[in-house]
Design a protein around this motif. Structure first.
Motif, PDB file in Angstrom:
ATOM      1  N   SER A  44     -13.743   7.147   5.372  1.00  0.00           N
ATOM      2  CA  SER A  44     -12.527   6.118   6.578  1.00  0.00           C
ATOM      3  C   SER A  44     -12.873   5.742   5.422  1.00  0.00           C
ATOM      4  N   GLY A  45     -11.406   4.472   5.676  1.00  0.00           N
ATOM      5  CA  GLY A  45     -11.505   3.491   4.640  1.00  0.00           C
ATOM      6  C   GLY A  45     -12.253   3.140   3.447  1.00  0.00           C
ATOM      7  N   CYS A  46     -11.916   4.381   2.385  1.00  0.00           N
ATOM      8  CA  CYS A  46     -12.115   4.218   1.208  1.00  0.00           C
ATOM      9  C   CYS A  46     -11.057   4.284   0.613  1.00  0.00           C
ATOM     10  N   GLY A  47      -9.741   3.939   0.840  1.00  0.00           N
ATOM     11  CA  GLY A  47      -8.956   4.303  -0.182  1.00  0.00           C
ATOM     12  C   GLY A  47      -7.855   4.575  -0.275  1.00  0.00           C
ATOM     13  N   LYS A  48      -8.026   5.321   0.381  1.00  0.00           N
ATOM     14  CA  LYS A  48      -7.385   7.242   0.278  1.00  0.00           C
ATOM     15  C   LYS A  48      -5.511   7.143   0.623  1.00  0.00           C
ATOM     16  N   SER A  49      -5.589   6.146   1.478  1.00  0.00           N
ATOM     17  CA  SER A  49      -4.058   5.802   2.352  1.00  0.00           C
ATOM     18  C   SER A  49      -3.543   5.482   1.219  1.00  0.00           C
ATOM     19  N   THR A  50      -3.927   4.153   0.864  1.00  0.00           N
ATOM     20  CA  THR A  50      -3.788   3.164   0.321  1.00  0.00           C
ATOM     21  C   THR A  50      -3.205   3.943  -1.039  1.00  0.00           C
ATOM     22  N   LEU A  51      -4.191   4.444  -1.708  1.00  0.00           N
ATOM     23  CA  LEU A  51      -3.627   5.237  -2.577  1.00  0.00           C
ATOM     24  C   LEU A  51      -2.420   5.986  -2.747  1.00  0.00           C
ATOM     25  N   LEU A  52      -1.985   6.688  -1.684  1.00  0.00           N
ATOM     26  CA  LEU A  52      -0.847   7.988  -1.093  1.00  0.00           C
ATOM     27  C   LEU A  52       0.250   6.599  -1.276  1.00  0.00           C
ATOM     28  N   ARG A  53      -0.058   5.267  -0.502  1.00  0.00           N
ATOM     29  CA  ARG A  53       0.925   4.415  -0.416  1.00  0.00           C
ATOM     30  C   ARG A  53       2.013   3.472  -1.118  1.00  0.00           C
ATOM     31  N   CYS A  54       0.892   3.237  -2.482  1.00  0.00           N
ATOM     32  CA  CYS A  54       0.972   2.666  -4.070  1.00  0.00           C
ATOM     33  C   CYS A  54       1.715   4.070  -5.193  1.00  0.00           C
ATOM     34  N   LEU A  55       1.383   5.342  -4.418  1.00  0.00           N
ATOM     35  CA  LEU A  55       2.514   6.351  -5.283  1.00  0.00           C
ATOM     36  C   LEU A  55       3.479   6.557  -5.383  1.00  0.00           C
ATOM     37  N   ASN A  56       3.434   6.444  -3.954  1.00  0.00           N
ATOM     38  CA  ASN A  56       5.675   6.377  -3.366  1.00  0.00           C
ATOM     39  C   ASN A  56       6.165   5.421  -2.906  1.00  0.00           C
ATOM     40  N   GLY A  57       5.286   4.012  -3.027  1.00  0.00           N
ATOM     41  CA  GLY A  57       6.441   3.099  -3.333  1.00  0.00           C
ATOM     42  C   GLY A  57       6.039   1.825  -2.095  1.00  0.00           C
ATOM     43  N   LEU A  58       5.277   2.322  -0.944  1.00  0.00           N
ATOM     44  CA  LEU A  58       5.146   1.843   0.691  1.00  0.00           C
ATOM     45  C   LEU A  58       4.232   0.414   0.462  1.00  0.00           C
ATOM     46  N   GLU A  59       2.837   0.767  -0.978  1.00  0.00           N
ATOM     47  CA  GLU A  59       2.751  -0.596  -1.155  1.00  0.00           C
ATOM     48  C   GLU A  59       2.826  -0.674  -2.331  1.00  0.00           C
ATOM     49  N   LEU A  60       2.908  -2.416  -3.174  1.00  0.00           N
ATOM     50  CA  LEU A  60       3.170  -2.296  -4.721  1.00  0.00           C
ATOM     51  C   LEU A  60       1.777  -2.463  -4.535  1.00  0.00           C
ATOM     52  N   MET A  61       1.445  -1.591  -6.111  1.00  0.00           N
ATOM     53  CA  MET A  61       0.146  -2.019  -6.729  1.00  0.00           C
ATOM     54  C   MET A  61      -0.339  -4.181  -7.178  1.00  0.00           C
ATOM     55  N   ASP A  62      -1.598  -4.013  -6.861  1.00  0.00           N
ATOM     56  CA  ASP A  62      -1.577  -5.554  -7.250  1.00  0.00           C
ATOM     57  C   ASP A  62      -1.461  -5.859  -8.941  1.00  0.00           C
ATOM     58  N   SER A  63      -1.956  -4.299  -9.540  1.00  0.00           N
ATOM     59  CA  SER A  63      -2.171  -4.294 -11.101  1.00  0.00           C
ATOM     60  C   SER A  63      -2.154  -2.724 -11.285  1.00  0.00           C
ATOM     61  N   GLY A  64      -1.636  -2.708 -12.644  1.00  0.00           N
ATOM     62  CA  GLY A  64      -1.690  -1.218 -13.039  1.00  0.00           C
ATOM     63  C   GLY A  64      -0.682  -0.089 -13.399  1.00  0.00           C
ATOM     64  N   TYR A  65      -0.293   0.872 -14.001  1.00  0.00           N
ATOM     65  CA  TYR A  65       0.155   1.494 -14.023  1.00  0.00           C
ATOM     66  C   TYR A  65       0.673   2.832 -13.447  1.00  0.00           C
TER      67      TYR A  65
END
Length: 265
Positions: A44-65
């Motif tokens: 828990s807390g390793c970033g799995k959910s945040t990765l999903l949220r970046c993939l579907n646009g709910l979170e805007l990534m700080d940098s990357g592609y």
């Protein structure tokens, strides 16, 4: 195991994301081919959910592609402020991705199951109600809920509610389905019916990424498993290989906590 970008439906390069309390994702890069079922595991807390949220646009990534299908979103860093074009692209990506969350109480209680499934095609895609109803019935049948179409969410079990949520996401005809621990709030006897829907979708060729603690499902059903820790992808491999011969000590330590998992030291 990671596919070449030209073969991949999803391409992630050097994705970073942080919040006020620190960095959550650090330089994530992976490619996922169309039709793959990929399980994300890790503490828990390793970033799995945040990765999903970046993939579907709910979170805007700080940098990357990120590329999903033909839609590309990139950001050079926090100095690049989100503009209309970036926000619009994130919205387009969200249109290609279905998302199912942990809690199953996210259906509109005042609408029937079929009305819940019809809502997004009518409101977002401006589909007429007759066509939307046909699509909704098809997706409810796919998840085994055709006979519950006219019931209200309060009458459903947790497993049925999650299956209805999957049908609602499928009604938008996504290229990718994302699941954030979809069985974590369910009683153990209801977990299997939700996991079976994912297996059925996999057999139909749906691309799926699943954050899960259901280790046996991850091992049996995944095309490959990604182990994350402290915001990084530590290693990834076929389930039988990862569970029996993990290369990284962090993976070995994590898997030792699961009863019945044979880990080679």
């Amino acid at each position: 195991m990671v596919n070449q970008p030209e073969e991949s439906l999803i391409v992630i390069k050097n994705l970073c994301k942080g919040f006020d309390d620190g960095e959550v994702l650090n330089n994530i890069s992976i490619n996922i081919k169309e039709g793959d079922l990929v399980s994300l595991i890790g503490p828990s807390g390793c970033g799995k959910s945040t990765l999903l949220r970046c993939l579907n646009g709910l979170e805007l990534m700080d940098s990357g592609y990120v590329r999903i299908g033909d839609i590309e979103l990139s950001r050079s860093g926090l100095d690049q402020k989100p503009d209309v074009r970036m926000i619009d692209t994130a919205h387009k990506i969200r249109g290609e991705v279905g998302m199912v969350f942990q809690g199953y109480n996210n259906l509109f209680s005042h609408r029937t199951v079929i009305q819940n499934v019809m809502l997004a095609p009518v409101v977002v895609k401006k589909m007429n109600s007759g066509d939307a109803r046909k699509i909704a019935l098809k997706q409810l049948e796919k998840v085994g809920l055709a006979d519950a179409a006219n019931r209200y969410p309060s009458t459903l079990s947790g497993g049925q509610s999650q299956r209805a949520a999957i049908a609602r996401a499928l009604a938008m005809n996504p290229k990718v389905m994302l699941y954030d621990e979809p069985t974590s709030a369910l009683d153990p006897e209801l977990v299997g019916e939700v996991l079976q829907v994912m297996k059925d979708l996999d057999s139909e060729g749906m691309t799926q990424i699943i954050v899960t603690h259901e280790m046996q499902f991850a091992r049996d059903a995944s095309d490959y498993i990604v182990f994350m820790d402290k915001g990084e992808i530590v290693e990834y491999d076929d389930g039988d290989v990862l569970f029996t011969q993990p290369r990284n000590p962090r993976t070995k330590e994590f898997l030792r906590h699961f009863i019945g998992t044979a880990v080679t030291c």
